[in-house]
Design a protein around this motif. Structure first.
Motif, mmCIF file in Angstrom:
data_model
loop_
_atom_site.group_PDB
_atom_site.id
_atom_site.type_symbol
_atom_site.label_atom_id
_atom_site.label_comp_id
_atom_site.label_asym_id
_atom_site.label_seq_id
_atom_site.Cartn_x
_atom_site.Cartn_y
_atom_site.Cartn_z
ATOM 1 N N PRO A 158 -42.968 -50.587 -56.080
ATOM 2 C CA PRO A 158 -42.334 -50.832 -54.778
ATOM 3 C C PRO A 158 -41.973 -52.302 -54.600
ATOM 4 O O PRO A 158 -42.583 -53.189 -55.197
ATOM 5 C CB PRO A 158 -43.416 -50.411 -53.783
ATOM 6 C CG PRO A 158 -44.283 -49.458 -54.529
ATOM 7 C CD PRO A 158 -44.273 -49.931 -55.949
ATOM 8 N N GLY A 159 -40.991 -52.550 -53.794
ATOM 9 C CA GLY A 159 -40.616 -53.920 -53.465
ATOM 10 C C GLY A 159 -39.677 -54.568 -54.455
ATOM 11 O O GLY A 159 -39.320 -55.730 -54.306
ATOM 12 N N GLU A 205 -45.048 -54.856 -46.418
ATOM 13 C CA GLU A 205 -46.133 -54.088 -47.020
ATOM 14 C C GLU A 205 -45.701 -53.500 -48.358
ATOM 15 O O GLU A 205 -46.475 -53.486 -49.319
ATOM 16 C CB GLU A 205 -46.595 -52.982 -46.070
ATOM 17 C CG GLU A 205 -47.299 -53.518 -44.842
ATOM 18 C CD GLU A 205 -47.459 -52.480 -43.742
ATOM 19 O OE1 GLU A 205 -48.405 -52.641 -42.947
ATOM 20 O OE2 GLU A 205 -46.656 -51.527 -43.658
ATOM 21 N N GLU A 206 -44.461 -53.041 -48.420
ATOM 22 C CA GLU A 206 -43.930 -52.504 -49.676
ATOM 23 C C GLU A 206 -43.952 -53.583 -50.762
ATOM 24 O O GLU A 206 -44.377 -53.331 -51.896
ATOM 25 C CB GLU A 206 -42.501 -51.991 -49.474
ATOM 26 C CG GLU A 206 -41.884 -51.414 -50.727
ATOM 27 C CD GLU A 206 -40.450 -50.964 -50.556
ATOM 28 O OE1 GLU A 206 -39.879 -50.482 -51.552
ATOM 29 O OE2 GLU A 206 -39.881 -51.105 -49.452
ATOM 30 N N ILE A 266 -43.625 -44.952 -52.565
ATOM 31 C CA ILE A 266 -43.997 -44.899 -51.144
ATOM 32 C C ILE A 266 -44.167 -43.451 -50.705
ATOM 33 O O ILE A 266 -45.103 -43.121 -49.961
ATOM 34 C CB ILE A 266 -42.957 -45.636 -50.275
ATOM 35 C CG1 ILE A 266 -42.801 -47.094 -50.723
ATOM 36 C CG2 ILE A 266 -43.277 -45.518 -48.806
ATOM 37 C CD1 ILE A 266 -44.073 -47.913 -50.705
ATOM 38 N N LYS A 298 -37.658 -45.035 -52.953
ATOM 39 C CA LYS A 298 -39.038 -45.212 -52.484
ATOM 40 C C LYS A 298 -39.968 -44.116 -52.997
ATOM 41 O O LYS A 298 -40.816 -43.594 -52.277
ATOM 42 C CB LYS A 298 -39.085 -45.296 -50.958
ATOM 43 C CG LYS A 298 -38.303 -46.472 -50.400
ATOM 44 C CD LYS A 298 -38.474 -46.581 -48.904
ATOM 45 C CE LYS A 298 -37.726 -47.798 -48.376
ATOM 46 N NZ LYS A 298 -37.963 -48.006 -46.960
ATOM 47 N N SER A 315 -51.343 -47.801 -56.002
ATOM 48 C CA SER A 315 -50.369 -47.641 -54.934
ATOM 49 C C SER A 315 -51.018 -47.054 -53.699
ATOM 50 O O SER A 315 -50.771 -47.481 -52.580
ATOM 51 C CB SER A 315 -49.223 -46.717 -55.365
ATOM 52 O OG SER A 315 -48.523 -47.257 -56.428
ATOM 53 N N PRO A 338 -41.186 -53.378 -45.000
ATOM 54 C CA PRO A 338 -40.737 -54.027 -46.243
ATOM 55 C C PRO A 338 -41.755 -55.037 -46.775
ATOM 56 O O PRO A 338 -41.931 -55.165 -47.994
ATOM 57 C CB PRO A 338 -39.431 -54.707 -45.832
ATOM 58 C CG PRO A 338 -38.925 -53.890 -44.689
ATOM 59 C CD PRO A 338 -40.163 -53.450 -43.949
ATOM 60 N N THR A 357 -52.623 -49.418 -49.927
ATOM 61 C CA THR A 357 -52.056 -49.240 -48.599
ATOM 62 C C THR A 357 -53.111 -49.205 -47.511
ATOM 63 O O THR A 357 -52.800 -48.872 -46.378
ATOM 64 C CB THR A 357 -51.246 -47.934 -48.523
ATOM 65 O OG1 THR A 357 -52.105 -46.856 -48.818
ATOM 66 C CG2 THR A 357 -50.070 -47.960 -49.455
ATOM 67 N N ASP A 361 -44.035 -45.717 -40.977
ATOM 68 C CA ASP A 361 -43.365 -46.183 -42.178
ATOM 69 C C ASP A 361 -43.999 -47.483 -42.643
ATOM 70 O O ASP A 361 -44.429 -48.307 -41.837
ATOM 71 C CB ASP A 361 -41.877 -46.406 -41.909
ATOM 72 C CG ASP A 361 -41.109 -45.099 -41.791
ATOM 73 O OD1 ASP A 361 -41.601 -44.068 -42.286
ATOM 74 O OD2 ASP A 361 -40.018 -45.122 -41.189
ATOM 75 N N ILE A 362 -44.046 -47.663 -43.928
ATOM 76 C CA ILE A 362 -44.549 -48.905 -44.503
ATOM 77 C C ILE A 362 -43.446 -49.941 -44.360
ATOM 78 O O ILE A 362 -42.285 -49.683 -44.683
ATOM 79 C CB ILE A 362 -44.947 -48.685 -45.978
ATOM 80 C CG1 ILE A 362 -46.153 -47.752 -46.036
ATOM 81 C CG2 ILE A 362 -45.220 -49.999 -46.685
ATOM 82 C CD1 ILE A 362 -46.561 -47.333 -47.422
#
Length: 191
Positions: A127-128, A65-66, A164, A161, A14, A63, A18, A60-61
């Motif tokens: 995530p996602g 990227e998530e 995240i 999240k 994770s 959506p 990123t 913020d990451i």
């Protein structure tokens, strides 16, 4: 044991996944004596630096990227423990999971659910909108309500999240480490 190793790697993945979302290059350019990748010149200690690029490090990451982080984590998990080869079970878990997810604060995610081959009693979220439960846990569930409860718990991790937030904490720790090491190097130069 194989599944436990994969799960331990999930958190590390994770953070590692990123890299595209974090502009460490911008921060590195702020350090004295670092070479600019574009010009090849080293910055002098008294050169002016552009601090406007720092906020991008902690943005913020998105959506997208998530979802990409989640795909990477799901791929790692499925590499360690494949999906159970039973289309009816997979369809059922997806049907229940998507209904529960549709009641969540993030019904718009492309939710994906699966049962993985493992004797462990566990469930995982990435995530996602990726949620997996182990076959042994699935086999122990007595009814659809229990399945919905397990999936709902994992959906909560994605909704809130949690992964995240861990990534963002890791970014802050990395920044703190970088600043501290720069300060220590600066103090050694003064001595």
């Amino acid at each position: 044991m194989k599944i436990r190793t994969a799960v331990a790697m999930l958190l590390a993945m994770s953070v590692a996944g990123t890299a595209a979302a974090v502009d460490f290059g911008a921060l590195k350019k702020l350090l004295p004596g670092q070479k600019d990748a574009n010009s090849g010149d080293a910055q002098s200690q008294d050169s002016k630096t552009d601090l406007t690029s720092l906020p991008n490090m902690f943005r913020d990451i998105t959506p997208e990227e998530e979802a990409a982080i989640g795909r990477q984590i799901a791929g790692t998990l499925l590499g360690a423990a494949p999906l159970v080869n039973d289309a009816a079970v997979q369809a059922y878990v997806n049907r229940v999971g998507r209904w529960v997810a549709s009641q969540s604060a993030r019904p718009d995610l492309k939710w994906t659910f699966g049962v993985i081959e493992s004797a462990d009693i566990n469930a995982f979220a990435a995530p996602g909108g990726y949620v997996f439960i182990t076959k042994d846990l699935y086999d122990r569930l007595q009814d659809e309500a229990q399945l919905a409860g397990v999936l709902g718990h994992e959906i909560g991790h994605v909704q809130q999240k949690h992964h995240i937030k861990v990534i963002q904490k890791q970014k802050m720790m990395s920044l703190g480490t970088l600043v501290l090491s720069t300060q220590i190097k600066g103090e050694k130069m003064i001595q």
